[in-house]
Design a protein around this motif. Structure first.
Motif, PDB file in Angstrom:
ATOM      1  N   SER A 118      -9.698   7.507  -4.831  1.00  0.00           N
ATOM      2  CA  SER A 118      -8.524   7.022  -4.679  1.00  0.00           C
ATOM      3  C   SER A 118      -8.518   5.682  -4.475  1.00  0.00           C
ATOM      4  O   SER A 118      -7.698   4.814  -4.878  1.00  0.00           O
ATOM      5  N   TYR A 119      -9.324   4.975  -3.300  1.00  0.00           N
ATOM      6  CA  TYR A 119      -9.267   3.679  -2.881  1.00  0.00           C
ATOM      7  C   TYR A 119      -9.497   2.836  -4.028  1.00  0.00           C
ATOM      8  O   TYR A 119      -8.768   1.725  -4.179  1.00  0.00           O
TER       9      TYR A 119
ATOM     10  N   ARG B 121      -8.803  -3.758   9.994  1.00  0.00           N
ATOM     11  CA  ARG B 121      -6.850  -3.828   9.987  1.00  0.00           C
ATOM     12  C   ARG B 121      -6.646  -2.356  10.414  1.00  0.00           C
ATOM     13  O   ARG B 121      -7.280  -1.353  10.067  1.00  0.00           O
TER      14      ARG B 121
ATOM     15  N   GLN C 285      -6.349   0.028  -5.556  1.00  0.00           N
ATOM     16  CA  GLN C 285      -6.595  -1.367  -5.304  1.00  0.00           C
ATOM     17  C   GLN C 285      -6.506  -2.088  -6.741  1.00  0.00           C
ATOM     18  O   GLN C 285      -5.956  -3.032  -6.721  1.00  0.00           O
TER      19      GLN C 285
ATOM     20  N   PHE D 210      -7.486  15.596   9.866  1.00  0.00           N
ATOM     21  CA  PHE D 210      -6.688  14.898   9.026  1.00  0.00           C
ATOM     22  C   PHE D 210      -5.567  16.295   8.730  1.00  0.00           C
ATOM     23  O   PHE D 210      -5.994  17.427   9.005  1.00  0.00           O
TER      24      PHE D 210
ATOM     25  N   HIS E  43       0.001   3.176   4.811  1.00  0.00           N
ATOM     26  CA  HIS E  43      -0.709   2.101   5.651  1.00  0.00           C
ATOM     27  C   HIS E  43      -0.238   0.968   5.138  1.00  0.00           C
ATOM     28  O   HIS E  43      -1.088  -0.151   5.225  1.00  0.00           O
TER      29      HIS E  43
ATOM     30  N   HIS F 285     -14.419  12.259   8.906  1.00  0.00           N
ATOM     31  CA  HIS F 285     -15.356  13.209   8.162  1.00  0.00           C
ATOM     32  C   HIS F 285     -16.948  13.040   8.734  1.00  0.00           C
ATOM     33  O   HIS F 285     -17.123  12.368   9.393  1.00  0.00           O
TER      34      HIS F 285
ATOM     35  N   ARG G  16       0.971  -1.179  -0.068  1.00  0.00           N
ATOM     36  CA  ARG G  16      -0.036  -0.070   0.029  1.00  0.00           C
ATOM     37  C   ARG G  16       0.986   1.261  -0.030  1.00  0.00           C
ATOM     38  O   ARG G  16       1.924   1.292   0.625  1.00  0.00           O
TER      39      ARG G  16
ATOM     40  N   ARG H 139     -11.235  10.732  -1.571  1.00  0.00           N
ATOM     41  CA  ARG H 139     -10.900   9.137  -1.239  1.00  0.00           C
ATOM     42  C   ARG H 139     -11.672   8.321  -1.870  1.00  0.00           C
ATOM     43  O   ARG H 139     -11.297   7.476  -2.524  1.00  0.00           O
TER      44      ARG H 139
ATOM     45  N   GLY I 281     -11.226   4.512   8.933  1.00  0.00           N
ATOM     46  CA  GLY I 281     -11.022   5.565   9.800  1.00  0.00           C
ATOM     47  C   GLY I 281      -9.420   5.581  10.533  1.00  0.00           C
ATOM     48  O   GLY I 281      -8.737   5.053   9.991  1.00  0.00           O
ATOM     49  N   ASN I 282      -9.209   6.494  11.264  1.00  0.00           N
ATOM     50  CA  ASN I 282      -7.865   6.694  12.024  1.00  0.00           C
ATOM     51  C   ASN I 282      -7.951   6.630  13.345  1.00  0.00           C
ATOM     52  O   ASN I 282      -9.034   6.978  13.979  1.00  0.00           O
TER      53      ASN I 282
ATOM     54  N   PHE J 107      -3.143  15.490  -1.081  1.00  0.00           N
ATOM     55  CA  PHE J 107      -2.855  14.082  -0.705  1.00  0.00           C
ATOM     56  C   PHE J 107      -1.400  13.753  -0.966  1.00  0.00           C
ATOM     57  O   PHE J 107      -0.513  13.174  -0.335  1.00  0.00           O
TER      58      PHE J 107
HETATM   59 FE1  HDD Z   1      -6.578   6.850   3.051  1.00  0.00          FE
HETATM   60  C1  HDD Z   1      -5.348   3.699   2.832  1.00  0.00           C
HETATM   61  C2  HDD Z   1      -7.480   6.111   6.447  1.00  0.00           C
HETATM   62  C3  HDD Z   1      -7.190  10.214   3.597  1.00  0.00           C
HETATM   63  C4  HDD Z   1      -5.847   7.437   0.047  1.00  0.00           C
HETATM   64  N1  HDD Z   1      -6.313   5.392   4.334  1.00  0.00           N
HETATM   65  C5  HDD Z   1      -5.936   3.949   4.081  1.00  0.00           C
HETATM   66  C6  HDD Z   1      -5.953   3.162   5.304  1.00  0.00           C
HETATM   67  C7  HDD Z   1      -6.500   3.857   6.064  1.00  0.00           C
HETATM   68  C8  HDD Z   1      -6.972   5.341   5.722  1.00  0.00           C
HETATM   69  C9  HDD Z   1      -7.153   3.454   7.540  1.00  0.00           C
HETATM   70  C10 HDD Z   1      -5.541   1.844   5.187  1.00  0.00           C
HETATM   71  C11 HDD Z   1      -6.710   0.850   4.929  1.00  0.00           C
HETATM   72  C12 HDD Z   1      -6.076  -0.421   5.166  1.00  0.00           C
HETATM   73  O1  HDD Z   1      -5.870  -1.137   6.258  1.00  0.00           O
HETATM   74  O2  HDD Z   1      -6.136  -1.350   4.045  1.00  0.00           O
HETATM   75  N2  HDD Z   1      -7.107   8.080   4.957  1.00  0.00           N
HETATM   76  C13 HDD Z   1      -7.519   7.616   5.970  1.00  0.00           C
HETATM   77  C14 HDD Z   1      -8.239   8.806   6.809  1.00  0.00           C
HETATM   78  C15 HDD Z   1      -8.096   9.797   5.962  1.00  0.00           C
HETATM   79  C16 HDD Z   1      -7.381   9.371   4.713  1.00  0.00           C
HETATM   80  C17 HDD Z   1      -8.853   8.447   7.937  1.00  0.00           C
HETATM   81  C18 HDD Z   1      -8.616  11.052   6.085  1.00  0.00           C
HETATM   82  C19 HDD Z   1      -9.793  11.447   6.510  1.00  0.00           C
HETATM   83  N3  HDD Z   1      -6.217   8.462   1.922  1.00  0.00           N
HETATM   84  C20 HDD Z   1      -6.917   9.754   2.530  1.00  0.00           C
HETATM   85  C21 HDD Z   1      -6.746  10.723   1.165  1.00  0.00           C
HETATM   86  C22 HDD Z   1      -6.777   9.918   0.348  1.00  0.00           C
HETATM   87  C23 HDD Z   1      -6.196   8.671   0.710  1.00  0.00           C
HETATM   88  C24 HDD Z   1      -7.396  12.123   1.051  1.00  0.00           C
HETATM   89  C25 HDD Z   1      -6.226  10.164  -1.208  1.00  0.00           C
HETATM   90  C26 HDD Z   1      -7.050  11.051  -1.812  1.00  0.00           C
HETATM   91  N4  HDD Z   1      -5.775   5.851   1.769  1.00  0.00           N
HETATM   92  C27 HDD Z   1      -5.402   6.392   0.514  1.00  0.00           C
HETATM   93  C28 HDD Z   1      -4.967   5.050  -0.377  1.00  0.00           C
HETATM   94  C29 HDD Z   1      -4.802   3.848   0.550  1.00  0.00           C
HETATM   95  C30 HDD Z   1      -5.141   4.662   1.897  1.00  0.00           C
HETATM   96  C31 HDD Z   1      -3.925   5.684  -1.159  1.00  0.00           C
HETATM   97  C32 HDD Z   1      -3.560   3.299   0.410  1.00  0.00           C
HETATM   98  C33 HDD Z   1      -3.919   1.745   0.368  1.00  0.00           C
HETATM   99  C34 HDD Z   1      -5.155   1.511   0.227  1.00  0.00           C
HETATM  100  O3  HDD Z   1      -5.962   3.039   0.007  1.00  0.00           O
HETATM  101  O4  HDD Z   1      -6.142   0.737   0.226  1.00  0.00           O
HETATM  102  O5  HDD Z   1      -5.779   4.878  -1.568  1.00  0.00           O
END
Ligand code: HDD
Length: 696
Positions: A358-359, A109, A363, A150, A72, A219, A69, A355, A144-145, A158
């Motif tokens: 992005s997710y 996770r 993937q 954030f 994370h 959010h 990833r 988001r 979440g976190n 980002f």
């Molecule tokens: Fe994110 C992973 C939480 C903002 C893009 N994010 C990821 C994971 C968590 C969060 C818990 C790991 C999920 C797992 O265990 O597989 N992210 C957050 C929170 C955010 C946040 C709470 C703000 C409130 N994230 C955020 C933004 C973007 C992303 C603004 C892009 C626009 N996040 C990603 C990602 C990831 C990711 C790149 C990396 C791996 C994945 O998604 O599966 O898409």
């Protein structure tokens, strides 16, 4: 086993599970008689191309890694269930929230953000808290976190933020650390990060355990009920054990002593049957009150103070099963903020909107194409029917000749549903097409200050020390100056305190003092205390130990849920002073005080004398003391504490149970002593203890 445990256990992975029992075969099922020698032309001859077993084994191995990833990357996961306390149908059409009889299997996770897959657990970082609910209406992911805000307000920032916090591109240094120039350069220039940086510099960034960590949806989302009425909602996970953290020096040492510290803690708690538990709470804001706040509900750098809108507990999350295979489940799980079910909808928070793109996008690359929802851990329990076809690693065997809609040749299937469907919330939107941050997003300091005002003295000290540590690692003076200049906007005294530690000219007092509001819910001093479940306690022993005292301590703490280990110089057993044997759980040369929450030293003159001569034993108790942990001594055990240099410790055994700054000493391990020891462990740490001069 209860029904919900059954549910969680039976999550549909059948057919995907392959064990190692049975005869060794190739991937096509051909039995193999030798996997140690490649096929060669003669015993000493060249390997032959026709050795299909060798080629398949090697090729599969060569392709074992998938991209980690982008953030994370390092995580740990577990299965469990979610159960509401009551029905919420007045607020949301989500079936999994419709009544206390609906038990929904989940996969959770936890993760760090910046480090690579192999990095250490206890780095200063945000922790991910991602929950996949396998509901009857489809999968719902709450991604979440462990912090409620954030770094940025708009997802377009980002990539910039992540590039800044990741190792610097020219030398790939530092791993899993925010203490470097590029991150602090970015945050100094991007004031919207200020509030989140306060959280990151606080003890929240070094949780003692995933079990003692809060979670937040961050959010503002929207509940939508069957009539289409919306209510703004913020999600909170509150750990049953309270929110507790490590000490920074301890966290750094654990990185070397046990880089898997948090992962192991989660795994072992579940294996012991001490199932971690959180309460889900919601803050609800009726739509008509959207503009009642002095911040924007769509701004992810803001909280709604709990004193303003209380958190309503709505259900519990229990994790009760470890995965069978880390890669198949924890690595391949795919979360996505856009995985929602009827009754839960988005708001126009620009971070959330980004988001939602992005997710899925990430993937597709990480899991090798568009069929990753068919991987067992991602597969919904709800039925899946659609006309999506083919793609890499397609596991479904679609029957029939129609894969389009509408059709008559396939009997019109799959047909459109009119019940239980996802209906997007009807929201009136109008405005100019424009690239602009709303005026209502512009206050970056009031809530950073609210956070600071809410901290206990010891939390504030940790915060200043963390800022000094991080900025002290920055090589460019301009970066340090920039950060201090930004902190003045939060609090002048804070900025001065930081500046003094990092060689930056303390800033002038701007003469304007900020608000004095605070929110007690933000302080870890106001969390739950007293539960010893899963607390690790070390008992130091050597030959001649008072075995009765050692066992009394162990038995009473184990009854309260703690994990107690007898540590000696070597594995095996030690002889007790009355001629018995006490089995040793671990040699203390293989562990360290930083892996325990408390340490006890039973009496026994010979035992204490040999421990006192051992530098490692002395270091063990002194380091535990330095890290504000509960330290206990029974009888002559006191002599080890004084010999180790624990301040103000008399070497004579005490006449009665006495406690000073979280150190308890007693003549014997009687009821009064064990209760006092348990009470002190339940306080987590003893922050009033003066440890600056302790050289451990
Ligand atoms: Fe994110 C992973 C939480 C903002 C893009 N994010 C990821 C994971 C968590 C969060 C818990 C790991 C999920 C797992 O265990 O597989 N992210 C957050 C929170 C955010 C946040 C709470 C703000 C409130 N994230 C955020 C933004 C973007 C992303 C603004 C892009 C626009 N996040 C990603 C990602 C990831 C990711 C790149 C990396 C791996 C994945 O998604 O599966 O898409």
């Amino acid at each position: 086993m209860s029904d919900h445990e059954d549910d969680a256990k039976n999550r549909d992975l059948e057919g995907a599970r392959v064990g190692s029992e049975g005869a060794l075969t190739t991937e096509t099922g051909v039995r193999v008689e030798d996997t140690d020698n490649s096929l060669k032309a003669g015993e000493r001859g060249p390997t032959l191309l026709e050795d299909f077993h060798f080629r398949e084994k090697m090729t599969h191995f060569d392709h074992e890694r998938i991209p980690e990833r982008v953030v994370h990357a390092r995580g740990a996961g577990a299965y469990g269930y979610f159960q509401p306390y009551e029905g919420l149908s007045d607020l949301t059409a989500a079936h999994f929230l419709s009544g206390s009889d609906v038990v929904t299997p989940v996969f959770v996770r936890f993760s760090t953000v910046a480090g690579s897959r192999g990095s250490a657990d206890t780095v200063r970082d945000v922790r991910g808290f991602a929950v996949k609910f396998y509901t009857e209406q489809g999968n719902y992911d709450l991604v979440g976190n462990n912090m409620p805000v954030f770094f940025i307000q708009d997802g377009i920032k980002f990539p910039d933020f992540v590039h800044a916090v990741k190792p610097e591109p020219h030398n790939e240094i530092p791993q899993a650390q925010s203490a470097h120039d590029t991150l602090w350069d970015f945050v100094g220039l991007q004031p919207e990060t200020t509030h989140m940086m306060m959280w990151l510099m606080s003890d929240r960034a070094i949780p003692r355990s995933y079990r003692t960590m809060q979670g937040f949806g961050v959010h503002t989302f929207r509940f939508v009920n069957a009539e289409g009425r919306g209510t703004f909602v913020k999600f909170h996970w509150k750990p049953k054990l309270g929110t507790h953290s490590l000490v920074w020096d301890e966290a750094q040492r654990i990185q070397g002593k046990d880089p898997d510290y948090n992962r192991r803690d989660l795994w072992e708690a579940i294996e012991r049957g001490q199932f971690p538990e959180w309460e889900l709470g919601v803050q609800l804001v009726p739509e008509e009150n959207e503009h009642d706040f002095d911040f924007d509900l769509l701004d992810a750098t803001k909280i709604i103070p709990e004193e303003r809108v209380p958190v309503r507990p709505i259900g519990k999350l229990v994790l009760n099963r470890n995965p069978d295979n880390f890669f198949a489940e924890t690595e391949q799980v795919a979360f996505h903020t856009a995985n929602v079910v009827p009754g839960i909808d988005f708001t126009n928070d620009p971070l959330l909107q980004a988001r939602n793109f992005s997710y899925l996008d990430t993937q597709l690359l990480r899991l090798g194409g568009s069929n990753f929802q068919q991987i067992p851990v991602n597969r919904p329990v709800a039925e899946v029917n659609n006309n999506q076809r083919d793609g890499f690693a397609q596991h479904r065997v679609h029957r029939g000749k129609t894969s389009y809609f509408p059709n008559s040749l396939g009997g019109g299937c799959p047909a459109l549903a009119d019940e239980g469907v996802y209906r997007h919330y009807t929201e009136k939107v109008e405005g100019d097409k424009i690239r602009k941050r709303a005026e209502s997003f512009q206050d970056h300091y009031s809530q950073a200050r609210l956070f600071l005002n809410s901290l206990a003295d010891w939390e504030r000290e940790h915060l200043v020390a963390a800022f000094r540590f991080e900025l002290g690692k920055c090589e460019e003076l301009s970066v340090r100056q920039q950060a201090v200049a930004n902190l003045v906007n939060v609090d002048h005294a804070l900025a001065v305190g930081v500046a003094e530690g990092i060689g930056v000219e303390p800033p002038e007092d701007p003469g304007t003092s900020g608000h004095t509001d605070s929110s007690p819910a933000l302080s870890q001093a106001n969390t739950a205390f007293g539960d010893l479940t899963g607390r690790q306690v070390a008992v130091l022993v050597a030959h001649g130990v008072d075995g009765e005292a050692a066992e009394a301590v162990r038995d009473s703490l184990v009854d309260r849920g703690a994990v107690v280990e007898f540590l000696a110089r070597s594995d095996g057993a030690v002889g007790t002073r009355d001629g018995g044997d006490l089995p040793v759980d671990r040699a203390y040369t293989t562990v360290s005080s930083v892996l325990y929450d408390a340490v006890a030293v039973p009496g026994g003159a010979d035992s204490v004398a040999s421990l006192s001569e051992d530098g490692e034993a002395r270091h063990f108790v002194l380091e535990a003391y330095k890290h504000n942990k509960t330290v206990a001594a029974v009888g002559q055990g006191t002599a080890l504490l004084s010999g180790a240099g624990v301040p103000e410790m008399l070497s004579e055994p005490p006449l009665d149970t006495e406690t000073v700054d979280g150190v308890v000493r007693a003549p014997g391990a009687d009821q009064r002593f064990v209760e006092e020891f348990a009470r002190l462990i339940g306080l987590h740490r003893h922050w009033d203890r003066a440890t600056a001069a302790v050289s451990a």
